[in-house]
Scaffold this active site. Structure first.
Site, PDB file in Angstrom:
ATOM      1  N   ALA A  10     -26.135 -17.694  37.089  1.00 24.29           N
ATOM      2  CA  ALA A  10     -25.002 -18.609  36.975  1.00 24.29           C
ATOM      3  C   ALA A  10     -24.950 -19.259  35.591  1.00 24.29           C
ATOM      4  O   ALA A  10     -23.893 -19.707  35.153  1.00 24.29           O
ATOM      5  CB  ALA A  10     -25.118 -19.682  38.050  1.00 24.29           C
ATOM      6  N   SER A  11     -26.087 -19.288  34.873  1.00 26.67           N
ATOM      7  CA  SER A  11     -26.040 -19.906  33.547  1.00 26.67           C
ATOM      8  C   SER A  11     -26.223 -18.895  32.418  1.00 26.67           C
ATOM      9  O   SER A  11     -26.078 -19.245  31.252  1.00 26.67           O
ATOM     10  CB  SER A  11     -27.099 -21.004  33.434  1.00 26.67           C
ATOM     11  N   GLY A  13     -26.770 -14.280  31.376  1.00 28.76           N
ATOM     12  CA  GLY A  13     -27.067 -12.897  31.764  1.00 28.76           C
ATOM     13  C   GLY A  13     -28.119 -12.322  30.835  1.00 28.76           C
ATOM     14  O   GLY A  13     -28.221 -12.729  29.669  1.00 28.76           O
ATOM     15  N   ASP A 239     -29.810 -11.513  43.664  1.00 27.54           N
ATOM     16  CA  ASP A 239     -30.953 -11.824  42.791  1.00 27.54           C
ATOM     17  C   ASP A 239     -32.134 -12.405  43.558  1.00 27.54           C
ATOM     18  O   ASP A 239     -33.288 -12.146  43.230  1.00 27.54           O
ATOM     19  CB  ASP A 239     -30.532 -12.730  41.621  1.00 27.54           C
ATOM     20  N   THR A 240     -31.855 -13.177  44.606  1.00 27.37           N
ATOM     21  CA  THR A 240     -32.952 -13.768  45.380  1.00 27.37           C
ATOM     22  C   THR A 240     -33.779 -12.669  46.046  1.00 27.37           C
ATOM     23  O   THR A 240     -35.015 -12.734  46.076  1.00 27.37           O
ATOM     24  CB  THR A 240     -32.401 -14.730  46.452  1.00 27.37           C
ATOM     25  N   ASN A 297     -31.501 -23.201  50.451  1.00 29.25           N
ATOM     26  CA  ASN A 297     -31.056 -23.439  49.076  1.00 29.25           C
ATOM     27  C   ASN A 297     -31.267 -24.901  48.711  1.00 29.25           C
ATOM     28  O   ASN A 297     -30.801 -25.778  49.440  1.00 29.25           O
ATOM     29  CB  ASN A 297     -29.535 -23.224  48.963  1.00 29.25           C
ATOM     30  N   GLN A 305     -29.786 -28.114  33.744  1.00 34.14           N
ATOM     31  CA  GLN A 305     -28.718 -27.448  32.963  1.00 34.14           C
ATOM     32  C   GLN A 305     -27.539 -28.398  32.745  1.00 34.14           C
ATOM     33  O   GLN A 305     -27.002 -28.520  31.647  1.00 34.14           O
ATOM     34  CB  GLN A 305     -28.199 -26.208  33.718  1.00 34.14           C
TER      35      GLN A 305
END
Ligand SMILES: C[C@H](O)[C@H](O)[C@@H](O)C(=O)CO
Length: 495
Positions: A10-11, A13, A239-240, A297, A305
């Site tokens: 999300a922040s 690549g 990704d998890t 989560n 961030q």
């Protein structure tokens, strides 16, 4: 052989090139870029064209480094977000960010069709505003049903990028399994959930399990990129799921994939749907064959961030190291907050929101940057402990060790605080867990490894781990009691 992995967070690549030979892999990060969401007329979007452009810059570098000899390429990303395409592969919609407000706006109506409890019982997924089902339902409530009715396919971000490369339309299993529309027992889409908003089943691509060699890049893409092309594999695209697969710990432990979110869970053989799991809003998530995650989560690096971004916008561009040093120097246990408060979910003004929360709860607030960062790390560590205790209770499995993986494993203050708060040993690493999990499954898809254990052994020399033992337990226990009073989590779905 040369294996290329694209990990979209999300922040940011990253693309990693793995050189695999003699039973060992060495990996190098060959490209990285920032990923941010953009607000347009009150809605939040990802810049999918920029993501495609940056991915291609990384692929181009890999083509040059390998003399145009890439043996396999695969993509993983955060879950839930998607776009629609027509039969020709034309992009019909932009990609909304999972933090977009439309699901919150329509939540009451959506849960009026199928309640949170019904959705949990059917899908085993956590109730959360970011789920794909919630996004599709909100589209219908917003009058955009015509898109669902006329589009050819809905593709999750990695599947969308795979479509750009190969022309194929798949729905990868691990991403499908967290859409809140999947039935673990049937191992297929859940018709009852789809029916609640008449979501056409035909919108989804061919359900594809991780570890599949999908095919070659298409001619038009090869021409555009001036390459002879390369094979594309399907890995755990969530990704998890990729991160969990990279864990070096073989005994029972709590696994944490720490990035924007901390995904705190444990691996089980199958789905566990219970009243207690529902109350604690624990998610069942699909993994590589034979792997299943029960997790929760917790917003994690998101706080750092967003705080860093806020200060940058206000003229102070701190590095992560500087923020760490400032927190180190600040007084311990000034303030604690509950990271699950919905106040913190949307982007923007994070330090101000934390100060506001503290004013509301304590009538005082952290003032300096160091005090704010310290209160973030201490609060996160407390929430991690709370979550691990819930998991232990519900899975009926002792979790004496914590394996922190992902970018958060590099934040030594967070790792030490987690060990202190939870009173358990922390094994930190691998920090590039997601990419390692991605490459691990590519080894299997390409036949370079016959089993998961063999693939994990090949990857083991490519990363290091570090251990943290608990300190100051008494003090942490005392403050944990105070933290428990803040938590609003006896009810499900604080998101
Ligand atoms: C919404 C989050 O992205 C999702 O729940 C989480 O599993 C993830 O993918 C983190 O990257």
């Amino acid at each position: 052989m040369n294996i290329l992995a694209f990990d979209l967070g999300a922040s940011g690549g990253k693309l990693f090139l793995a050189d695999v030979g003699n039973g060992k892999a060495s990996i190098q990060n060959i490209h990285r870029f920032d990923n941010v969401s953009y607000q347009i007329n009150g809605s939040l979007y990802w810049d999918i064209i920029n993501i495609y452009k940056e991915m291609n810059i990384g692929i181009k570098k890999a083509i040059e480094l390998t003399d145009d000899h890439i043996d396999s390429f695969a993509i993983d990303s955060f879950s839930n977000d998607f776009a629609f395409i027509d039969e020709k592969g034309t992009l019909l919609t932009p990609v909304r960010c999972y933090r977009d407000k439309r699901t919150e706006r329509h939540a009451a109506k959506i849960y009026g069709r199928l309640s949170k409890k019904q959705l949990y019982n059917l899908s085993g997924n956590q109730n959360a505003l970011f789920n794909t089902y919630m996004q599709l339902a909100a589209m219908c409530e917003d009058g955009h049903r015509y898109i669902l009715e006329n589009a050819h396919k809905l593709l999750f971000i990695p599947d969308l990028l795979i479509n750009f490369l190969t022309g194929k339309t798949i729905s990868e299993y691990t991403l499908s399994s967290v859409s809140q529309m999947y039935d673990f027992k049937k191992d297929d889409w859940c018709q009852e959930i789809l029916d609640s908003y008449s979501i056409p089943r035909s919108l989804f691509g061919t359900l594809t399990k991780p570890g599949t060699l999908l095919g070659h890049t298409q001619e038009s893409y090869n021409k555009y990129m001036e390459t002879k092309g390369f094979p594309v594999s399907v890995v755990c695209e969530h990704d998890t799921a990729s991160a969990y697969l990279s864990s070096p710990v073989t005994s029972d432990c709590a696994l944490m994939s720490c990035g924007t979110w901390a995904l705190i869970g444990t691996e089980l053989d199958s789905c566990v749907i219970t009243e207690e799991g529902y109350r604690a809003n624990l998610a069942n998530e699909g993994g590589f064959k034979g792997h299943h995650r029960l997790l929760r989560n917790v917003m994690s690096s998101w706080f750092i961030q967003e705080t860093k971004r806020y200060y940058k916008e206000h003229g102070q561009d701190y590095s992560f190291e500087e923020l760490g040093r400032l927190a180190e120097a600040a007084k311990p246990f000034g303030f604690l907050f509950d990271p699950d408060e919905s106040l913190f979910y949307e982007p923007g003004n994070m330090p101000v929101k934390i100060q506001q929360y503290c004013m509301d709860h304590y009538g005082a607030r952290p003032e300096s940057t160091g005090e704010i960062i310290r209160c973030i790390y201490e609060s996160l560590a407390m929430k991690f402990r709370w979550t691990i205790e819930q998991l232990e209770h519900i899975s009926q499995k002792p979790l004496p060790v914590i394996n922190m993986m992902g970018g958060g494993a590099k934040a030594s203050m967070l790792c030490q605080f987690t060990a202190n708060a939870a009173g358990r040993k922390v094994i930190a690493g691998p920090d590039e867990a997601t990419a390692i999990g991605n490459i691990t499954v590519q080894l299997i898809a390409t036949g370079a490894a016959a089993t998961l254990n063999e693939a994990k052994d090949i990857m083991r020399p490519s990363y290091q781990t570090k251990e943290y033992t608990p300190q100051n337990s008494e003090e942490w226990n005392m403050h944990y009691e105070a933290f428990l009073k803040l938590s609003n989590d006896s009810e499900p779905a604080s998101l």
